[in-house]
Design a protein around this motif. Structure first.
Motif, PDB file in Angstrom:
ATOM      1  N   THR A 117       5.103  15.406  -2.511  1.00 40.60           N
ATOM      2  CA  THR A 117       3.651  15.221  -2.436  1.00 40.60           C
ATOM      3  C   THR A 117       3.236  14.177  -3.465  1.00 40.60           C
ATOM      4  OG1 THR A 117       3.244  17.033  -3.998  1.00 40.60           O
ATOM      5  CG2 THR A 117       3.236  17.574  -1.645  1.00 40.60           C
ATOM      6  N   LEU A 118       2.265  13.363  -3.097  1.00 38.11           N
ATOM      7  CA  LEU A 118       1.829  12.265  -3.949  1.00 38.11           C
ATOM      8  C   LEU A 118       0.368  11.972  -3.669  1.00 38.11           C
ATOM      9  CD1 LEU A 118       2.638   9.933  -5.956  1.00 38.11           C
ATOM     10  CD2 LEU A 118       3.063   8.546  -3.896  1.00 38.11           C
ATOM     11  N   GLU A 119      -0.478  12.030  -4.705  1.00 48.46           N
ATOM     12  CA  GLU A 119      -1.900  11.760  -4.533  1.00 48.46           C
ATOM     13  C   GLU A 119      -2.347  10.683  -5.527  1.00 48.46           C
ATOM     14  OE1 GLU A 119      -4.314  15.264  -4.235  1.00 48.46           O
ATOM     15  OE2 GLU A 119      -2.961  16.206  -2.773  1.00 48.46           O
ATOM     16  N   GLY A 120      -3.300   9.871  -5.081  1.00 50.31           N
ATOM     17  CA  GLY A 120      -3.676   8.668  -5.819  1.00 50.31           C
ATOM     18  C   GLY A 120      -4.327   8.902  -7.164  1.00 50.31           C
ATOM     19  N   GLY A 121      -4.890  10.083  -7.380  1.00 51.42           N
ATOM     20  CA  GLY A 121      -5.434  10.374  -8.704  1.00 51.42           C
ATOM     21  C   GLY A 121      -4.376  10.394  -9.776  1.00 51.42           C
ATOM     22  N   ASP A 122      -3.105  10.480  -9.361  1.00 54.97           N
ATOM     23  CA  ASP A 122      -1.984  10.502 -10.302  1.00 54.97           C
ATOM     24  C   ASP A 122      -1.286   9.155 -10.425  1.00 54.97           C
ATOM     25  OD1 ASP A 122      -2.095  13.240 -11.080  1.00 54.97           O
ATOM     26  OD2 ASP A 122      -1.227  13.808  -9.161  1.00 54.97           O
ATOM     27  N   VAL A 123      -1.826   8.118  -9.797  1.00 56.79           N
ATOM     28  CA  VAL A 123      -1.185   6.801  -9.809  1.00 56.79           C
ATOM     29  C   VAL A 123      -2.127   5.796 -10.473  1.00 56.79           C
ATOM     30  CG1 VAL A 123      -0.193   4.959  -8.398  1.00 56.79           C
ATOM     31  CG2 VAL A 123       0.097   7.356  -7.715  1.00 56.79           C
ATOM     32  N   HIS A 124      -1.715   5.280 -11.636  1.00 62.13           N
ATOM     33  CA  HIS A 124      -2.519   4.313 -12.394  1.00 62.13           C
ATOM     34  C   HIS A 124      -1.679   3.056 -12.608  1.00 62.13           C
ATOM     35  CE1 HIS A 124      -5.724   7.202 -13.939  1.00 62.13           C
ATOM     36  NE2 HIS A 124      -4.897   7.954 -13.234  1.00 62.13           N
ATOM     37  N   VAL A 154       0.837  -1.195   0.000  1.00 64.25           N
ATOM     38  CA  VAL A 154       0.000   0.000   0.000  1.00 64.25           C
ATOM     39  C   VAL A 154       0.873   1.246   0.000  1.00 64.25           C
ATOM     40  CG1 VAL A 154      -1.952  -1.120   1.136  1.00 64.25           C
ATOM     41  CG2 VAL A 154      -0.179  -0.008   2.529  1.00 64.25           C
ATOM     42  N   VAL A 155       0.273   2.320  -0.455  1.00 67.97           N
ATOM     43  CA  VAL A 155       0.895   3.636  -0.453  1.00 67.97           C
ATOM     44  C   VAL A 155      -0.065   4.588   0.246  1.00 67.97           C
ATOM     45  CG1 VAL A 155       1.662   5.578  -1.871  1.00 67.97           C
ATOM     46  CG2 VAL A 155       2.213   3.231  -2.560  1.00 67.97           C
ATOM     47  N   VAL A 156       0.437   5.319   1.215  1.00 69.98           N
ATOM     48  CA  VAL A 156      -0.345   6.371   1.863  1.00 69.98           C
ATOM     49  C   VAL A 156       0.002   7.689   1.179  1.00 69.98           C
ATOM     50  CG1 VAL A 156      -0.817   7.619   4.001  1.00 69.98           C
ATOM     51  CG2 VAL A 156      -0.401   5.144   4.061  1.00 69.98           C
ATOM     52  N   GLY A 157      -1.003   8.369   0.650  1.00 68.45           N
ATOM     53  CA  GLY A 157      -0.763   9.595  -0.081  1.00 68.45           C
ATOM     54  C   GLY A 157      -0.163  10.688   0.803  1.00 68.45           C
ATOM     55  N   ALA A 158       0.629  11.550   0.163  1.00 70.50           N
ATOM     56  CA  ALA A 158       1.156  12.747   0.826  1.00 70.50           C
ATOM     57  C   ALA A 158       0.443  13.940   0.209  1.00 70.50           C
ATOM     58  CB  ALA A 158       2.668  12.860   0.615  1.00 70.50           C
ATOM     59  N   MET A 159      -0.586  14.421   0.887  1.00 71.79           N
ATOM     60  CA  MET A 159      -1.468  15.421   0.317  1.00 71.79           C
ATOM     61  C   MET A 159      -0.758  16.758   0.112  1.00 71.79           C
ATOM     62  SD  MET A 159      -4.357  13.825  -0.136  1.00 71.79           S
ATOM     63  CE  MET A 159      -3.241  12.506  -0.624  1.00 71.79           C
ATOM     64  N   ARG A 160      -1.049  17.367  -1.015  1.00 67.21           N
ATOM     65  CA  ARG A 160      -0.427  18.653  -1.348  1.00 67.21           C
ATOM     66  C   ARG A 160      -0.863  19.753  -0.385  1.00 67.21           C
ATOM     67  NH1 ARG A 160       1.222  22.919  -1.702  1.00 67.21           N
ATOM     68  NH2 ARG A 160       1.850  24.174  -3.501  1.00 67.21           N
TER      69      ARG A 160
END
Length: 409
Positions: free
Chosen positions: A199-206, A154-160
């Motif tokens: 920063t890393l958000e799941g909408g950018d991970v496919h 799993v990856v926990v997002g780092a919100m902007r």
């Protein structure tokens, strides 16, 4: 149940959602930008629309709610102590920590999600100015951004934006303590990440295939975090190729899934100006074992280079006006519940016409839910849900779902 996701389109078996609650009522015309909203949402209508979405998902998969899982882990002393202590890192308050520790689990969940108003004094009451001691989470009904499943990890997002930092803590606690979300470990923990350029958000991970990841370099996900994710998934020994779409800093493209989503083995939906023609976005290819990236001619050539050819369906059709209007209302944001069966908003007529042209049958959710035989249909299908209010939040069915298990392709 252990988590397992290796594609965007494999048959959905389990999914995490959050039906919006009173936290949406904290968003006003005056503070909407602070909460990352372009408009305010009618709560009753949004809940009705989301319940329809959940009803559709239940025909295909086990659906679990963030609120329910949080209440369950908070019965365990270790999980309760962990979540309260981590929450106090974001909102330091000894008094609030003591109050939380003595509350029943359901009340803690309500406080964490809906927020806690400050006790107002006479001046605050006279000026009608009451703030939140603990901030509400009106973006929580988009759980895709805060949690990602890659294989069994799993990856926990780092919100902007700081207004979403508490969401990271909630999903982190669920990944750590809830047996239904048991996993092989956290690859990247955004809840511990506070560097402004990570920063890393799941909408950018496919995650298109076990060996292929497509990432968006957007205003919400930074290059440093994308590099770190690449290194981590390469080290796990499965992913060998990562494609990076370099996105414009535009309110219409906050995440990759607002302009692209895969819907079948050989089909995807895209926002045409960014993928076809002179305005198309730059695409980079990073391969395991190399320190360099290669710029590709276009997105579809990049996919062919990793032996994953996809044909585009044009969101909004061929007219630019319709493309812009429908992209704004999440016309590219599909959730696949199995290959060739997807969930979308009903309102994007031109996009749905384009899908019909390539063989999709469009089925309104009310019809789908009324007849048992639809779920077993073998033809390509778009199940359309109402979304007049949900779309105002700036996301669609993909954003509103965090797949926990998908069948392998």
């Amino acid at each position: 149940m252990s988590l397992h996701v290796t594609s965007e389109i494999g048959a959905l078996e389990s999914v995490l959602v959050h039906t919006p609650g009173r936290e949406l009522e904290a968003v006003t015309p005056g503070n909407r930008a602070d909460y990352l909203y372009d408009d305010i949402i009618d709560l009753e209508i949004a809940q009705r629309e989301h319940r329809q979405f959940v009803s559709v998902l239940r025909r295909f998969a086990r659906v679990v709610q963030v609120r329910d899982l949080l209440a369950e882990i908070l019965h365990e002393p270790e999980a309760r102590e962990y979540l309260i202590s981590k929450t106090m890192d974001v909102v330091p308050s000894d008094e609030l920590a003591q109050r939380l520790s003595g509350l029943p689990s359901d009340e803690i969940v309500t406080m964490l999600i809906e927020g806690t108003e400050e006790e107002s004094g006479p001046i605050s009451r006279a000026l009608n100015e009451v703030g939140f001691e603990f901030p509400p989470l009106p973006n929580l009904f988009f759980p895709r951004d805060i949690g990602m499943v890659i294989g069994q990890h799993v990856v926990v997002g780092a919100m902007r934006h700081g207004v979403r930092w508490t969401e990271e803590l909630l999903i982190n606690a669920l990944f750590r303590f809830h047996p239904e979300l048991s996993n092989a470990g956290i690859l990247y923990d955004g809840s511990e990440e506070r560097r402004s350029n990570y920063t890393l958000e799941g909408g950018d991970v496919h995650y298109l295939r076990p060996d292929v990841l497509v990432l968006g370099f957007s205003e919400r996900s930074s290059p440093a975090a994308l590099d770190q994710l690449c290194e981590t998934v390469f080290a796990q020994g499965v992913v060998t190729d990562v494609l990076i779409v370099v996105m414009p800093k535009a309110p219409t493209a906050i995440h990759l899934d607002m302009i692209f989503s895969q819907i079948d083995h050989e089909l995807c939906v895209v926002y045409p100006p960014f993928f076809v023609g002179p305005e198309r976005l730059p695409v980079l290819h990073r391969r395991k074992g190399t320190d360099a990236v290669h710029e590709m001619p276009n997105f579809f050539d990049a996919l062919r280079a990793v032996n994953l050819p996809l044909e585009p369906i044009l969101a909004g059709g061929t007219r630019r006006i319709n493309q812009e209007r429908e992209q704004w209302s999440s016309a590219c944001n599909f959730l696949a519940v199995r290959p060739g069966t997807v969930v979308s908003y009903r309102r994007n007529d031109e996009t749905l016409c384009e899908m019909q042209n390539v063989g999709f049958r469009v089925v309104p959710a009310v019809n789908f839910l009324a007849f048992d035989d639809w779920a077993d249909a073998k033809h390509r299908t778009v199940i359309t849900i109402e979304g007049s209010e949900l779309a105002r939040g700036g996301g669609g069915p993909r954003c509103m779902s965090l797949p926990l298990r998908r069948a392998a392709l």
